[in-house]
Write a protein that holds these residues in place. Structure first.
Motif, PDB file in Angstrom:
ATOM      1  N   GLY A  72      58.692  19.652  40.229  1.00 42.13           N
ATOM      2  CA  GLY A  72      59.150  20.129  38.936  1.00 42.13           C
ATOM      3  C   GLY A  72      58.023  20.468  37.981  1.00 42.13           C
ATOM      4  N   TYR A  73      56.763  20.517  38.473  1.00 46.76           N
ATOM      5  CA  TYR A  73      55.625  20.884  37.641  1.00 46.76           C
ATOM      6  C   TYR A  73      55.269  22.328  37.963  1.00 46.76           C
ATOM      7  N   GLU A  74      55.970  23.258  37.358  1.00 43.68           N
ATOM      8  CA  GLU A  74      55.796  24.675  37.673  1.00 43.68           C
ATOM      9  C   GLU A  74      54.798  25.358  36.753  1.00 43.68           C
ATOM     10  N   GLY A  75      54.220  24.626  35.798  1.00 46.29           N
ATOM     11  CA  GLY A  75      53.218  25.207  34.916  1.00 46.29           C
ATOM     12  C   GLY A  75      53.790  26.117  33.860  1.00 46.29           C
ATOM     13  N   GLU A  76      55.100  26.082  33.630  1.00 48.06           N
ATOM     14  CA  GLU A  76      55.713  26.933  32.610  1.00 48.06           C
ATOM     15  C   GLU A  76      56.305  26.063  31.519  1.00 48.06           C
ATOM     16  N   SER A  77      56.589  26.662  30.358  1.00 49.50           N
ATOM     17  CA  SER A  77      57.173  25.943  29.235  1.00 49.50           C
ATOM     18  C   SER A  77      58.625  25.592  29.536  1.00 49.50           C
ATOM     19  N   ALA A  78      58.964  24.332  29.272  1.00 49.84           N
ATOM     20  CA  ALA A  78      60.332  23.872  29.511  1.00 49.84           C
ATOM     21  C   ALA A  78      61.107  23.885  28.194  1.00 49.84           C
ATOM     22  N   SER A  79      62.389  24.229  28.264  1.00 46.56           N
ATOM     23  CA  SER A  79      63.226  24.194  27.064  1.00 46.56           C
ATOM     24  C   SER A  79      63.454  22.750  26.629  1.00 46.56           C
ATOM     25  N   LEU A  80      63.701  22.593  25.359  1.00 46.50           N
ATOM     26  CA  LEU A  80      63.795  21.244  24.802  1.00 46.50           C
ATOM     27  C   LEU A  80      64.997  20.487  25.346  1.00 46.50           C
ATOM     28  N   ASN A  81      66.078  21.186  25.663  1.00 47.53           N
ATOM     29  CA  ASN A  81      67.266  20.480  26.142  1.00 47.53           C
ATOM     30  C   ASN A  81      67.070  19.900  27.547  1.00 47.53           C
ATOM     31  N   ARG A  82      65.991  20.278  28.236  1.00 50.28           N
ATOM     32  CA  ARG A  82      65.705  19.692  29.549  1.00 50.28           C
ATOM     33  C   ARG A  82      65.061  18.316  29.439  1.00 50.28           C
ATOM     34  N   VAL A  83      64.462  18.036  28.307  1.00 52.70           N
ATOM     35  CA  VAL A  83      63.744  16.755  28.146  1.00 52.70           C
ATOM     36  C   VAL A  83      64.277  15.908  27.008  1.00 52.70           C
ATOM     37  N   ALA A  84      65.210  16.429  26.195  1.00 56.75           N
ATOM     38  CA  ALA A  84      65.713  15.662  25.041  1.00 56.75           C
ATOM     39  C   ALA A  84      67.141  16.081  24.749  1.00 56.75           C
ATOM     40  N   ARG A  85      67.829  15.221  24.013  1.00 53.94           N
ATOM     41  CA  ARG A  85      69.200  15.507  23.574  1.00 53.94           C
ATOM     42  C   ARG A  85      69.183  15.682  22.057  1.00 53.94           C
ATOM     43  N   LEU A  86      69.608  16.858  21.599  1.00 53.39           N
ATOM     44  CA  LEU A  86      69.584  17.196  20.189  1.00 53.39           C
ATOM     45  C   LEU A  86      70.914  16.842  19.543  1.00 53.39           C
TER      46      LEU A  86
END
Length: 318
Positions: A72-86
């Protein structure tokens, strides 16, 4: 675990591949290996374990792109909803601390009543309607805290001041009875100050307490002027009855001048309405009201009390 992982897996896949996975340079990887353990180092060690596991599962043929894809380390920017709950919610802008504890301040302005009675009523209301969780407590600060601190100091200073005044009067007159006669002027001054506060709608506060202290000094000064002149006339051989009459007449003007000048000097404070008037007005009201009640006592009743109690049965100043 970090050092064992490096030593165990260093020969199984290239260092360049580990550097790409950890996104560090070769020199940075060397620094990472040699520095003291830390939380980030432990996390990276676990990552190396996962790299080794994927490398082993893939039969030793695992390139960096494949490894990034698997982990899962593809070197690209991840969207916030993939790592946090807003979630939108109410929260304080900042969390303040005092003495190592979290603190939140609720401010209020008191109008139309004194701070002391407001805090008493508010404390009773909160005690009956609000249950604080374990570990929470409520304290009152601001002007109320300053008032309580000043009241505690005055409770110590005023008795000490009265004791020193009595000592000075006793030293001046050489008589306990005459010293008490002068101090008898103080209750009349206090009554006048309290009555003035009640009539003006003001409340007992720190400035009012300071005004009572100033009033105490003025009342004692006027009484000392009267009793000292009585003693001078007695030392000249005058009768006691003539002494109190003549002394009251002769000391009328000095006592009135002392009281009137003090009262007139406080008139600007009585009429103040700008910033700071909440401190000036209570002080002036107490002093002026106390003088209005203490001055008649000094001129009318103090001579009569001196005639009755100023000397003993033998005509001596006890």
């Amino acid at each position: 675990m970090r050092y064992e992982a490096i030593r165990r897996h260093r020969g199984e896949y290239p260092v360049r591949l580990m550097c790409r996975c950890l996104k560090v340079s070769a020199s940075g990887f060397h620094d990472w290996v040699t520095r003291a353990p830390s939380k980030r180092a432990r996390d990276n060690a676990r990552l190396l374990e996962r790299i080794h596991q994927h490398h082993t599962d893939s039969g030793g043929v695992m390139g960096a792109p494949r490894m990034h894809e698997e982990l899962g380390y593809e070197g690209e920017s991840a969207s916030l909803n993939r790592v946090a709950r807003l979630q939108e919610m109410s929260a304080p802008e900042a969390i303040n601390h005092e003495n190592g504890e979290r603190r939140i301040v609720v401010q209020t302005n008191v109008r139309g009543r004194d701070v002391g009675s407001f805090v008493t009523d508010a404390t009773a209301t909160l005690a009956g309607s609000v249950t604080l969780p374990e570990g929470y407590y409520l304290t009152w600060g601001g002007q109320f805290e300053n008032q309580q601190r000043a009241a505690a100091r005055l409770a110590l200073v005023v008795p000490v001041a009265l004791g020193l005044i009595f000592l000075v009067l006793f030293t001046s007159f050489g008589s306990v009875r005459q010293a008490l006669l002068v101090l008898a002027n103080i209750p009349f001054a206090l009554v006048g100050g309290l009555l003035a506060l009640w009539l003006s709608g003001e409340y007992m506060s720190v400035p009012a307490s300071v005004g009572f202290i100033a009033l105490l000094g003025i009342a004692v000064l006027n009484g000392t002027v009267m009793v000292s002149y009585f003693n001078d006339l007695l030392a000249r051989g005058k009768a006691l009855a003539d002494t109190v009459v003549e002394g009251a007449q002769r000391r009328l003007r000095p006592v009135l001048m002392t009281a009137s000048i003090t009262a007139l000097g406080l008139v600007p404070l009585l009429l103040a309405s700008g910033p700071g008037s909440e401190i000036q007005r209570p002080l002036a009201i107490v002093v002026v009201g106390g003088l209005l009640s203490a001055t008649p006592f000094t001129l009318l009743f103090l001579p009569l009390i001196f005639r009755r109690f100023g000397q003993d049965a033998c005509g001596r100043n006890p």
